[in-house]
Design a protein around this motif. Structure first.
Motif, PDB file in Angstrom:
ATOM      1  N   LEU A 182       7.685   6.326  -8.421  1.00  0.00           N
ATOM      2  CA  LEU A 182       8.221   6.345 -10.086  1.00  0.00           C
ATOM      3  C   LEU A 182       8.440   7.265  -9.980  1.00  0.00           C
ATOM      4  N   ASP A 183       7.913   9.202  -9.633  1.00  0.00           N
ATOM      5  CA  ASP A 183       8.444   9.735 -10.589  1.00  0.00           C
ATOM      6  C   ASP A 183       8.763  10.922  -9.048  1.00  0.00           C
ATOM      7  N   GLY A 184       8.558  10.419  -7.741  1.00  0.00           N
ATOM      8  CA  GLY A 184       9.170  11.599  -6.746  1.00  0.00           C
ATOM      9  C   GLY A 184       8.750  12.351  -6.067  1.00  0.00           C
ATOM     10  N   THR A 185       6.698  12.214  -6.566  1.00  0.00           N
ATOM     11  CA  THR A 185       5.665  12.793  -6.279  1.00  0.00           C
ATOM     12  C   THR A 185       4.669  12.962  -5.687  1.00  0.00           C
ATOM     13  N   PRO A 186       4.209  13.128  -4.184  1.00  0.00           N
ATOM     14  CA  PRO A 186       3.876  12.413  -3.297  1.00  0.00           C
ATOM     15  C   PRO A 186       2.400  11.221  -3.528  1.00  0.00           C
ATOM     16  N   GLY A 187       2.478  10.455  -3.483  1.00  0.00           N
ATOM     17  CA  GLY A 187       2.013   9.163  -4.252  1.00  0.00           C
ATOM     18  C   GLY A 187       2.362   8.547  -4.949  1.00  0.00           C
ATOM     19  N   ALA A 188       2.071   6.930  -4.617  1.00  0.00           N
ATOM     20  CA  ALA A 188       2.889   6.175  -5.146  1.00  0.00           C
ATOM     21  C   ALA A 188       2.369   5.482  -6.574  1.00  0.00           C
ATOM     22  N   GLU A 189       2.818   4.878  -7.608  1.00  0.00           N
ATOM     23  CA  GLU A 189       2.288   4.899  -8.476  1.00  0.00           C
ATOM     24  C   GLU A 189       2.245   2.970  -9.036  1.00  0.00           C
ATOM     25  N   ILE A 190       1.394   2.939  -9.365  1.00  0.00           N
ATOM     26  CA  ILE A 190       0.809   1.492  -9.947  1.00  0.00           C
ATOM     27  C   ILE A 190       1.517   0.695 -11.819  1.00  0.00           C
ATOM     28  N   PRO A 191       2.619  -0.172 -11.722  1.00  0.00           N
ATOM     29  CA  PRO A 191       2.970  -0.038 -12.971  1.00  0.00           C
ATOM     30  C   PRO A 191       2.611  -1.652 -13.234  1.00  0.00           C
ATOM     31  N   ILE A 192       2.200  -1.957 -14.924  1.00  0.00           N
ATOM     32  CA  ILE A 192       1.499  -3.498 -15.502  1.00  0.00           C
ATOM     33  C   ILE A 192       1.794  -3.887 -16.242  1.00  0.00           C
ATOM     34  N   VAL A 215      -7.303  -0.863  -4.070  1.00  0.00           N
ATOM     35  CA  VAL A 215      -7.273  -1.246  -5.602  1.00  0.00           C
ATOM     36  C   VAL A 215      -7.534  -2.271  -5.744  1.00  0.00           C
ATOM     37  N   TYR A 216      -7.967  -2.716  -6.770  1.00  0.00           N
ATOM     38  CA  TYR A 216      -8.939  -4.023  -7.234  1.00  0.00           C
ATOM     39  C   TYR A 216      -9.169  -3.964  -8.575  1.00  0.00           C
ATOM     40  N   ASN A 217      -8.762  -5.465  -8.612  1.00  0.00           N
ATOM     41  CA  ASN A 217      -8.752  -5.774  -9.773  1.00  0.00           C
ATOM     42  C   ASN A 217     -10.270  -6.031 -10.697  1.00  0.00           C
ATOM     43  N   ASN A 218     -10.229  -5.130 -12.109  1.00  0.00           N
ATOM     44  CA  ASN A 218     -12.149  -6.182 -11.977  1.00  0.00           C
ATOM     45  C   ASN A 218     -11.747  -6.327 -13.784  1.00  0.00           C
ATOM     46  N   GLN A 273     -16.608  -3.992  -6.059  1.00  0.00           N
ATOM     47  CA  GLN A 273     -15.695  -3.421  -6.754  1.00  0.00           C
ATOM     48  C   GLN A 273     -14.497  -4.607  -7.790  1.00  0.00           C
ATOM     49  N   GLY A 274     -14.646  -5.617  -7.234  1.00  0.00           N
ATOM     50  CA  GLY A 274     -14.168  -6.388  -7.644  1.00  0.00           C
ATOM     51  C   GLY A 274     -13.159  -7.339  -6.782  1.00  0.00           C
ATOM     52  N   VAL A 275     -11.887  -7.481  -7.376  1.00  0.00           N
ATOM     53  CA  VAL A 275     -10.878  -8.539  -6.449  1.00  0.00           C
ATOM     54  C   VAL A 275      -9.775  -7.826  -5.648  1.00  0.00           C
ATOM     55  N   LEU A 276      -9.564  -7.577  -4.885  1.00  0.00           N
ATOM     56  CA  LEU A 276      -8.589  -7.380  -3.798  1.00  0.00           C
ATOM     57  C   LEU A 276      -6.928  -7.524  -4.084  1.00  0.00           C
ATOM     58  N   MET A 277      -6.462  -6.177  -4.815  1.00  0.00           N
ATOM     59  CA  MET A 277      -5.330  -6.652  -5.273  1.00  0.00           C
ATOM     60  C   MET A 277      -4.007  -6.019  -4.157  1.00  0.00           C
ATOM     61  N   GLY A 278      -4.494  -5.070  -2.989  1.00  0.00           N
ATOM     62  CA  GLY A 278      -3.511  -4.400  -2.458  1.00  0.00           C
ATOM     63  C   GLY A 278      -4.251  -2.443  -1.643  1.00  0.00           C
ATOM     64  N   SER A 279      -3.259  -2.007  -0.712  1.00  0.00           N
ATOM     65  CA  SER A 279      -3.749  -0.888  -1.036  1.00  0.00           C
ATOM     66  C   SER A 279      -1.857  -0.190  -0.222  1.00  0.00           C
ATOM     67  N   ALA A 280      -2.911   0.723  -0.514  1.00  0.00           N
ATOM     68  CA  ALA A 280      -1.185   2.422  -0.029  1.00  0.00           C
ATOM     69  C   ALA A 280      -1.544   3.767  -0.665  1.00  0.00           C
ATOM     70  N   ASP A 281      -0.724   4.364  -0.239  1.00  0.00           N
ATOM     71  CA  ASP A 281      -1.328   6.398  -0.653  1.00  0.00           C
ATOM     72  C   ASP A 281      -0.793   6.441  -1.890  1.00  0.00           C
ATOM     73  N   ILE A 301      -8.772  -0.941 -13.671  1.00  0.00           N
ATOM     74  CA  ILE A 301      -8.364  -0.503 -12.566  1.00  0.00           C
ATOM     75  C   ILE A 301      -9.415  -0.312 -11.564  1.00  0.00           C
ATOM     76  N   THR A 302      -9.916  -0.461 -10.587  1.00  0.00           N
ATOM     77  CA  THR A 302     -10.788   0.415  -9.414  1.00  0.00           C
ATOM     78  C   THR A 302      -9.912   0.546  -8.392  1.00  0.00           C
ATOM     79  N   VAL A 303      -9.656   1.720  -8.202  1.00  0.00           N
ATOM     80  CA  VAL A 303      -9.418   2.046  -7.022  1.00  0.00           C
ATOM     81  C   VAL A 303     -10.216   3.083  -5.955  1.00  0.00           C
ATOM     82  N   ARG A 304     -10.034   3.222  -4.660  1.00  0.00           N
ATOM     83  CA  ARG A 304     -11.119   3.484  -4.071  1.00  0.00           C
ATOM     84  C   ARG A 304     -10.513   4.278  -2.911  1.00  0.00           C
ATOM     85  N   SER A 305     -11.252   5.341  -2.718  1.00  0.00           N
ATOM     86  CA  SER A 305     -10.201   5.826  -1.203  1.00  0.00           C
ATOM     87  C   SER A 305     -11.527   5.288  -0.595  1.00  0.00           C
TER      88      SER A 305
END
Length: 365
Positions: free
Chosen positions: A97-107, A58-61, A40-48, A65-69
């Motif tokens: 970052l927006d108050g809704t369920p799930g984290a966001e990815i800032p780049i 989350v992978y760096n390609n 999938q690429g280079v592993l960056m991390g994981s989060a909900d 970016i690839t997000v794998r469930s």
């Protein structure tokens, strides 16, 4: 004498000289992150990321970016054909970052900030600066009391706030020499959301994003700094027993305590070289509001009580500073009364002593 000195010089970034510093930060931030390579690429991390309480990976390609469930499905987000990186250069910046369920990815994608919302399978770009910029350390936090963190960004000419919940950015022009007290971004007024303290030349400024206001308080000439040392975690804390934290200013020969709620600045003379003891802003008298323990260059100790405005002098002659070389051991509460005692060691004679701030007494152990 062995303890952590806080230099009486301001840790600062010049708006005129910040370009080189921010450029260096940007180069670091824009380096592709190392990690574990996979199909999938280079592993960056994981989060909900979608709010289902199950972490995505989350992978760096390269250009995307690839997000794998966890069920094996994946989704790609185009990022940039040039250099890019997560804010802070690591996965700690992936937050709500927006108050809704799930984290966001800032780049950081160069002149803009991209935020990936995997929950809605969307992304948003916020134009920041054609020059160098960086997210302030400790600057992804709640600034307005509304669900979802804002992002504090330092550019060479302005302080910028990205409010992803509102899909907006705001800019506060800055000039001259200025620096954010990064560990000082705390609730200073007792109202929802944190304020941002800034050392700006000969003025202490505080930006309140909730009210979109900037206060400015003159500080006497000479070198000074806002105490926000991680080795003194309560440097920005309640010092007077009322809602909202106070700021401690380090100045030559004296300490100042600033209350954002009242706008007042109280000065406490030390009249010698000094340092706040490591972790030395804490409860010594058992009443609401922390006190400030200060090691003096003459081997004695002052304790400042901002709630009452008093300064206590503890003379260590013939006890812990008999050899004029002592060190802090720890803090304890062994007398059954509220408030900590201070344990120190006279290294010249190899004896331990206990200081009782409530009474000002010193006893050998």
């Amino acid at each position: 004498m062995r303890f952590t000195w806080i230099q009486n010089t301001i840790i600062q970034a010049s708006a005129r000289r910040a370009g080189a510093t921010l450029a260096a930060l940007a180069l670091i931030a824009c380096a592709w992150l190392p990690g574990t390579a996979s199909a999938q690429g280079v592993l960056m991390g994981s989060a909900d990321l979608d709010g289902d309480s199950v972490a995505e990976t989350v992978y760096n390609n390269g250009a995307y970016i690839t997000v794998r469930s966890s069920n094996g499905s994946s989704y790609n987000y185009q990022v940039s054909s040039g250099s890019w990186a997560l804010l802070y250069g690591n996965f700690t910046s992936v937050q709500d970052l927006d108050g809704t369920p799930g984290a966001e990815i800032p780049i950081n994608i160069g002149g803009a900030l991209k935020v990936i919302n995997h929950n809605s399978r969307s992304s948003y770009n916020y134009q920041i600066s054609t020059g160098s910029w960086a997210a302030s350390p400790n600057g992804i936090t709640d600034l307005n009391g509304v669900a979802g963190n804002e992002i504090v960004i330092v550019a060479s000419d302005s302080l910028r706030i990205v409010d992803h919940r509102a899909r907006s950015t705001s800019s506060q022009p800055m000039s001259g020499t200025y620096a954010i007290a990064v560990y000082g971004i705390r609730d200073l007024d007792g109202q929802p959301g944190a304020e941002i303290p800034i050392a700006n030349g000969s003025a202490l400024r505080v930006y309140n994003y909730r009210t979109r206001s900037m206060s400015s308080t003159p500080v006497s000439g000479g070198s000074w700094a806002i105490c926000n040392d991680p080795g003194i975690p309560n440097c920005v804390s309640d010092l007077n027993g009322t809602a909202g934290a106070e700021l401690i200013l380090i100045q030559p020969n004296y300490i100042s305590v600033y209350s954002y709620v009242t706008g007042s600045m109280s000065n406490y003379a030390i009249n010698t070289q000094y340092a706040i003891l490591s972790d030395g802003v804490r409860q010594f008298d058992g009443t609401t509001g922390n006190e400030i323990a200060v090691a003096r260059g003459d081997g004695n100790i002052n304790i400042i009580y901002p709630r009452t405005g008093n300064v206590q002098f503890i003379n260590g002659s013939n006890t812990f500073n008999a050899g004029r070389w002592w060190s802090l051991l720890n803090y304890v509460n062994l007398d059954g009364a509220a408030g900590d005692e201070i344990r120190v060691r006279d290294n010249g004679y190899g004896r331990n002593y206990r200081i009782y701030p409530r009474t000002g007494s010193v006893t050998a152990e």
